[in-house]
Design a protein around this motif. Structure first.
Motif, short mmCIF file in Angstrom:
data_model
loop_
_atom_site.label_atom_id
_atom_site.label_comp_id
_atom_site.label_asym_id
_atom_site.label_seq_id
_atom_site.Cartn_x
_atom_site.Cartn_y
_atom_site.Cartn_z
N VAL A 17 25.85 -15.06 158.53
CA VAL A 17 25.24 -14.80 160.52
C VAL A 17 26.05 -14.76 161.46
CG1 VAL A 17 24.05 -15.44 161.98
CG2 VAL A 17 23.80 -16.42 160.17
N ILE A 18 25.61 -12.95 161.68
CA ILE A 18 26.87 -12.99 162.86
C ILE A 18 25.90 -12.52 164.56
CG2 ILE A 18 28.14 -10.74 163.84
CD1 ILE A 18 28.67 -10.56 160.72
N ASP A 19 26.88 -13.04 165.26
CA ASP A 19 25.90 -13.19 166.77
C ASP A 19 26.88 -11.70 167.54
OD1 ASP A 19 24.39 -13.73 169.04
OD2 ASP A 19 25.49 -15.63 168.99
N TYR A 20 25.08 -11.09 168.41
CA TYR A 20 25.30 -9.90 168.77
C TYR A 20 24.98 -10.28 170.15
CZ TYR A 20 25.53 -7.47 164.19
OH TYR A 20 26.31 -7.25 162.69
N THR A 21 24.47 -11.24 170.28
CA THR A 21 24.53 -11.66 171.87
C THR A 21 25.21 -11.27 172.58
OG1 THR A 21 22.86 -13.39 170.58
CG2 THR A 21 23.15 -12.96 173.03
N PRO A 22 25.91 -10.14 173.68
CA PRO A 22 26.37 -10.42 175.04
C PRO A 22 26.72 -11.52 175.30
CG PRO A 22 24.06 -9.46 175.69
CD PRO A 22 23.89 -9.72 173.84
N ARG A 23 27.55 -11.94 175.67
CA ARG A 23 27.55 -13.06 176.22
C ARG A 23 28.92 -12.60 177.96
NH1 ARG A 23 25.17 -16.49 174.13
NH2 ARG A 23 25.50 -16.55 171.39
N GLU A 24 28.32 -13.82 178.80
CA GLU A 24 29.01 -13.73 180.13
C GLU A 24 30.21 -13.42 180.32
OE1 GLU A 24 27.60 -16.82 182.55
OE2 GLU A 24 25.86 -15.88 183.65
N ASN A 25 31.29 -12.13 181.17
CA ASN A 25 32.27 -12.18 180.86
C ASN A 25 32.88 -14.11 181.74
OD1 ASN A 25 32.10 -11.53 183.83
ND2 ASN A 25 31.86 -9.08 182.93
N VAL A 26 34.18 -13.94 181.67
CA VAL A 26 34.80 -14.56 182.77
C VAL A 26 34.76 -14.75 184.68
CG1 VAL A 26 37.26 -15.83 184.10
CG2 VAL A 26 36.82 -14.99 181.19
N ALA A 27 34.71 -13.44 184.75
CA ALA A 27 34.89 -12.92 186.33
C ALA A 27 33.14 -13.20 186.46
CB ALA A 27 34.71 -11.77 186.61
N GLU A 28 32.22 -13.91 185.54
CA GLU A 28 30.25 -13.43 186.11
C GLU A 28 30.49 -15.74 186.10
OE1 GLU A 28 27.87 -9.78 184.39
OE2 GLU A 28 28.62 -11.80 182.95
N ARG A 29 31.40 -16.00 185.28
CA ARG A 29 31.00 -17.61 185.19
C ARG A 29 31.92 -18.11 186.19
NH1 ARG A 29 32.12 -16.41 179.84
NH2 ARG A 29 34.14 -17.57 179.63
N LEU A 30 32.33 -17.23 186.59
CA LEU A 30 33.74 -17.90 188.31
C LEU A 30 32.62 -17.85 188.83
CD1 LEU A 30 37.29 -16.73 187.31
CD2 LEU A 30 36.77 -18.73 187.07
#
Length: 339
Positions: free
Chosen positions: A303-316
């Motif tokens: 299984v390969i996950d294609y879901t975009p994740r939040e970048n570092v700036a957004e998390r901060l």
């Protein structure tokens, strides 16, 4: 004139002692000089300490920026590494988690981007939409539904929806586009309805003697304003809009489920059911989870996950509360939501 006394019989001249006032003044000058020297020394010490503190602060700021750049570089490298994962036969995964909204992680922009990448990957044998969401915006849900139908037709590739804890309202709107819907027997499925919620403070304002000063151009511009009374005409207009959106939702579910749907008077009432009951009603097809579907249905265990994740700036930004204001504004909006 000689200043020495050559005659021993003559007394030696003696200087008159300084008057007391002069002595005190001299002592004061000496004390003032000592105090001045102490003040200068204290100032010098304070200045040097301030300079050292300033230098340490500048070093700390530079180290913080360096650390931030290092984290961002690592995140970019990790994303690049994930994007360049082996593209052999695999199951493509796209996650839908949380509220479906424009600025949320489960926005149509994020989900559609991931779906496009998954469908276009030649190694993806099929796509899995794994859902755990109570719903949200009907517009965002409809955009995902339409994109799924377009990608399926273009790439001739199957997509399966896997409902975990909750697959309700707008989330089910998306799931209806899948070829098959898998659930857990205890999943919450359904809630095919539309609501518009808000608050009314007119009674409280009258009680506390607060006057609402609102100027508009257009008789319905302040429609559903929380601080103004709602007229019957405005209530009827809002209800008509909700009914139209509900009818669109019903049409999508009927289109997606087809003959599998066992419609009852409660199907489109906004009720929700367990996954086990949803299968009986034709709202879902089978019991199953991601590993099982990848292994037994798609026949591609990797299984390969294609879901975009939040970048570092957004998390901060979120960590430091940048999203609080947006959340407060969202809480005061009266927009339709499929949930």
């Amino acid at each position: 004139m000689s200043t020495f006394n050559d005659d021993p019989s003559r007394p030696e001249p003696v200087m008159d002692p300084a008057p007391p006032v002069a002595t005190a003044a001299l002592s004061s000058v000496r004390t003032g000089a000592a105090v001045s020297e102490g003040v200068v020394e204290d100032f010098a010490r304070a200045y040097l300490a301030d300079r050292r503190a300033d230098r340490r602060w500048r070093v700390a700021v530079r180290l913080a920026w360096l650390l931030l750049f290092a984290v961002i570089a690592y995140a970019l490298f990790a994303n690049q590494k994930r994007a360049s994962a082996p593209n052999g036969p695999h199951t493509a995964l796209v996650e839908v988690r949380g509220e479906i909204a424009v600025e949320a992680e489960a926005s149509a922009e994020n989900i559609n981007s991931a779906l496009k990448s998954a469908f276009e990957d030649s190694g993806a044998q099929a796509v899995v939409l794994r859902i755990n969401s109570p719903g949200g915006s009907p517009v965002q849900s409809g955009m995902v539904f339409d994109e799924i139908r377009r990608l399926k037709a273009k790439h001739n590739k199957k997509i399966y929806a896997i409902c975990e804890e909750v697959c309700a309202s707008g989330a089910y709107y998306m799931a209806a586009a899948a070829d098959d819907i898998f659930v857990d027997k205890a999943s919450i499925v359904g809630s095919i309805g539309v609501l518009m919620d808000g608050f009314g403070f007119t009674g409280a304002m009258e009680k506390f003697g607060v006057e609402r000063r609102l100027l508009t151009a257009g008789e319905n511009k302040a429609m559903l304003d929380a601080f103004s009374p709602v007229s019957e005409k405005q209530r009827a207009l809002a209800q008509s809009m909700l009914d139209q959106i509900h009818a669109q939702f019903i049409g999508v579910v009927k289109e997606g489920r087809g003959a599998r749907l066992k419609e009852t008077p409660e199907t489109f009432s906004g009720l929700f059911w367990t996954g086990e009951e949803a299968i009986k009603l034709g709202l879902a097809d089978h019991l199953g989870n991601l590993d099982q579907v990848a292994r037994d249905v798609i026949k591609a265990e990797e299984v390969i996950d294609y879901t975009p994740r939040e970048n570092v700036a957004e998390r901060l930004a979120k960590r430091f509360g940048a999203s609080i204001g947006a959340g407060a504004v969202q809480a005061l909006r009266s927009l339709p939501a499929i949930r």
